[in-house]
Write an enzyme that holds these catalytic residues in place. Structure first.
Site, mmCIF file in Angstrom:
data_model
loop_
_atom_site.group_PDB
_atom_site.id
_atom_site.type_symbol
_atom_site.label_atom_id
_atom_site.label_comp_id
_atom_site.label_asym_id
_atom_site.label_seq_id
_atom_site.Cartn_x
_atom_site.Cartn_y
_atom_site.Cartn_z
ATOM 1 N N ASP A 145 55.918 32.912 17.413
ATOM 2 C CA ASP A 145 55.272 31.749 16.789
ATOM 3 C C ASP A 145 53.749 31.863 16.870
ATOM 4 O OD1 ASP A 145 55.207 29.264 15.536
ATOM 5 O OD2 ASP A 145 56.715 28.386 16.858
ATOM 6 N N ASP A 194 56.827 24.338 8.651
ATOM 7 C CA ASP A 194 58.222 24.092 9.033
ATOM 8 C C ASP A 194 58.992 23.312 7.971
ATOM 9 O OD1 ASP A 194 57.409 25.255 11.333
ATOM 10 O OD2 ASP A 194 57.877 23.557 12.644
HETATM 11 C C1 GLA Z 1 56.864 25.908 15.275
HETATM 12 C C2 GLA Z 1 57.774 26.797 14.429
HETATM 13 C C3 GLA Z 1 59.157 26.175 14.373
HETATM 14 C C4 GLA Z 1 59.714 26.001 15.781
HETATM 15 C C5 GLA Z 1 58.748 25.194 16.629
HETATM 16 C C6 GLA Z 1 59.131 25.175 18.095
HETATM 17 O O1 GLA Z 1 56.660 24.677 14.659
HETATM 18 O O2 GLA Z 1 57.247 26.974 13.151
HETATM 19 O O3 GLA Z 1 60.019 26.971 13.596
HETATM 20 O O4 GLA Z 1 59.918 27.260 16.362
HETATM 21 O O5 GLA Z 1 57.413 25.702 16.556
HETATM 22 O O6 GLA Z 1 58.247 24.436 18.896
#
Ligand code: GLA
Length: 664
Positions: free
Chosen positions: A163, A218
């Site tokens: 990430d 996301d």
């Molecule tokens: C980010 C990523 C998500 C998830 C969250 C976890 O937002 O893009 O896909 O993994 O972190 O905290």
């Protein structure tokens, strides 16, 4: 490079700088390392659990069990992946990450071993930053790349999602390359998923670094989120291929925020885009429909086709999209997608999708699982947000399949583009239409319209036809009697067309009995709405917008004046409600909410039966509330629109203060 040097100088990091350019000691982790030659398939807990307590060993093992018992493993799902929140907020005395002992009392290796014992693969998560994304502040791998890669390899990890949170402004390519090299040095083949949300155009450099890269922020479990992400991702088709995939984020299928029609479109879009298929719902409580969607092997085969071409729209206009994905055996996969709010018949042809000239083609419907032949036209009537998916080729044996007949139904609405609404006790007029796209005639064609129990559908014109030739259509008008006691809600009028030789085709027309129209003057925030949507967060009743979850707004306040009643919207916003011809006017005081300081500019519009009847013009945050009055006499449906005032949606918190209708 400089930034890593700074980190090391500050004593944060353990990884040697500049490793990006060094020759790996072991066989390469991408490019050309033979991993992820088709898009990865599996599970990740995030979309289902976020950081909640139900993300634990029992869940992960349960998913692995279901992969096997429900045939998902056989269908190609392989990786069982942990997302954020698996570790404790502090590293251990040896500097290693420590699994959360409540969630994973037996550690991570035990879980990985269990997953492996089922013949599956195991994935884990961390961030290319000092901490992961969750607000609890779990340690990230920036400066600890080798230590964490070694730990993951010792667990038996086969997949790492890396990430982007808390990245300290260090160059993304450097951060992701440092971890790539650390993974290489472990000697373990590990699929490497770059999750930097498309911020640094990873499609331009990710191919040499990882096996897949997120192209967007996301996903959330809404149709609009899924659609927006799909649109960004489908424009990047040129960059994907075996071993290096665009990743439009994990699947939401089964999480409850979309209809099954929308989830089928979500899954079909991901498959035609050769996207990773990571299930994001808790399969332990999934419905049969969810399993049917996720387990559709014909759709999966499109995603997993070894040619590895990301399908792309060959035509996209007015919310109608025709996607084509060339397949290894010469077939073309086709996705017809209706993005919008009205039922549409969508067509393409064998020529348009790039098949050679032929007398007939074989058309495989990947959701109905039927074979038909076509003279060239590929067509489907699609409900709002619906899609159809086919596999097409110039099969010489086309004549052994029945002709492809597509069928559809339309409700006559009070104005063009209206929702398909029907009142209890009323009669409605429905037209069904069947069209023969085959080279050979369809014989003894008969359409039957059926409603739910208590609904009557009577044909007003012939509903059968002896012969339907190539390109010919036949229509039937039906009178549908809605039971007087029909409760507000959605109902299906199903048309089924049968024809020889031995074939049938269907379409479900969804109609809606609206909530009762207001019988007296009423605040709009007290009515049940037909629909509502917003640029940010849900539309709020009697508070401002707040932007995120429902109920997070403040008292509606425009230029220091507070209102107890009203609607808190965020551009672009629509609120639609039923007035059944019983109301005469709508009044409100409109303006930009004070919660955004001095920012925000919007316009407020009132629409009655599909025609604009009032418009505030552009309103900015420094303006006092403006009274607005709209004549809605005789209208069945009223729609409140907040537009962005022409300058984008930033800080556009539009309030419909005191909005009410005069009825009765
Ligand atoms: C980010 C990523 C998500 C998830 C969250 C976890 O937002 O893009 O896909 O993994 O972190 O905290």
């Amino acid at each position: 490079m400089v930034a890593t040097g700074v980190l090391l100088a500050a004593g944060i990091g353990a990884a040697p700088p500049g490793t990006a350019a060094t020759t790996p000691a072991v066989a390469a982790v991408t490019p050309g390392d033979g991993l992820a030659l088709t898009p990865p398939m599996g599970f990740n807990n995030w979309n289902s659990t976020h950081c909640r307590a139900e993300f634990n060993e029992a869940m992960v093992k349960g998913i692995a069990d279901i992969f096997v018992s429900k045939g998902l493993k056989d269908a190609g799902y392989q990786y069982v992946n942990l997302d954020d929140c698996w570790a404790l907020p502090q590293r251990g005395p040896d500097g290693n990450l420590v699994p959360d002992p409540v969630r994973f009392p037996n550690g991570i290796k035990a879980v990985a071993d269990y997953v492996h014992s089922k013949g599956l693969k195991f994935g884990i998560y961390t961030s290319a930053g000092t901490k992961t994304c969750n607000e609890n502040g779990f340690p990230g791998a920036l400066g600890f790349e080798q230590k964490d890669a070694d730990l993951f390899a010792s667990y038996g990890v086969d997949y790492l999602k890396y990430d982007n949170c808390n990245n300290q402004g260090v160059d993304a390519k450097l951060r992701y390359t440092t971890m790539r090299d650390a993974l290489r040095r472990t000697g373990r083949p590990i699929v490497y998923s770059l999750c930097e949300w498309g911020e640094n155009q990873p499609w331009l450099w990710g191919k040499d670094v990882g096996h897949l890269w997120r192209t967007t922020g996301d996903i959330t479990d809404t149709y609009n989120s899924m659609l927006g992400i799909a649109k960004t991702n489908w424009a990047l088709a040129d960059y994907a291929g075996p071993g290096h995939w665009n990743d439009p984020d994990m699947l939401e299928v089964g999480n409850g925020g979309m209809t099954d029609t929308e989830y089928r479109s979500h899954f079909g879009l991901w498959a035609i885009m050769a996207a990773p298929l990571l299930i994001g719902s808790d399969l332990r409580t999934a419905t049969p429909e969810t399993f049917e969607i996720l387990g559709n092997r014909e759709v999966i085969a499109v995603d997993q086709d070894p040619l590895g071409i990301q399908g792309r729209p060959i035509r996209s206009a007015g919310g109608i999209h025709v996607f084509v994905k060339p397949l290894k055996n010469g077939d073309k996969a086709v996705l017809l997608f209706n993005e919008g709010e009205k039922t549409e018949r969508v067509t393409t042809t064998a020529a348009e999708i790039g098949l050679p000239q032929a007398t007939g083609y074989k058309l495989r419907d990947l959701w109905a699982h039927t074979d038909r032949h076509t003279a060239g036209t590929i067509a489907a009537t699609l409900p709002p947000h619906g899609s159809a998916m086919f596999r097409v080729n110039a099969d010489r044996g086309w004549a052994k399949y029945p002709p492809a007949v597509d069928t559809g139904a339309a409700l006559q609405t009070v104005y063009p583009g209206a929702l398909p609404l029907v009142e209890p006790g009323d009669t409605a007029s429905v037209t069904t239409t069947a069209t023969n796209n085959g080279r050979l005639p369809a014989v003894t064609v008969k359409s039957v319209l059926t409603g739910p129990a208590g609904w009557e559908a009577v044909p007003e014109s012939p509903n059968d036809k002896t012969i339907l030739r190539t390109g010919e259509s036949t229509s039937t008008k039906w009178t549908v009697k809605v039971p007087a006691n029909a409760k507000p809600g959605f109902y299906v009028l199903a048309v089924r067309t049968t024809y020889r030789p031995d074939a049938e085709t269907r379409f479900d027309l969804e109609v809606r009995v609206p909530p009762p129209a207001p019988a007296a003057n009423a605040y709009v925030s007290d009515l049940t709405w037909l629909s509502s949507d917003n640029g940010w967060g849900p539309v709020e009743r009697d508070t401002s917008n707040g932007e995120y979850g429902s109920g997070d707004g403040n008292p509606i306040t425009i230029n220091g004046v507070t209102y107890a009643k009203g609607i808190g919207a965020h551009a672009p916003s629509n609120v639609e409600f039923y007035v059944g011809g019983r109301c005469t006017s709508l009044t409100a005081s409109v303006g930009v909410d004070d919660e955004e300081g001095t920012d925000g500019s919007v316009g407020f519009e009132v629409w009655a039966n599909g025609a604009k009847v009032a418009d505030s013009g552009v309103m900015t945050n420094d303006m006092p509330a403006k009274p607005i009055t709209a004549n809605i006499t005789g209208a069945m449906v009223v729609r409140l629109v907040v537009n962005d005032g022409g300058n984008g949606i930033t800080s556009d918190h539009g309030d419909w203060a005191d909005v009410r209708v005069a009825c009765g």
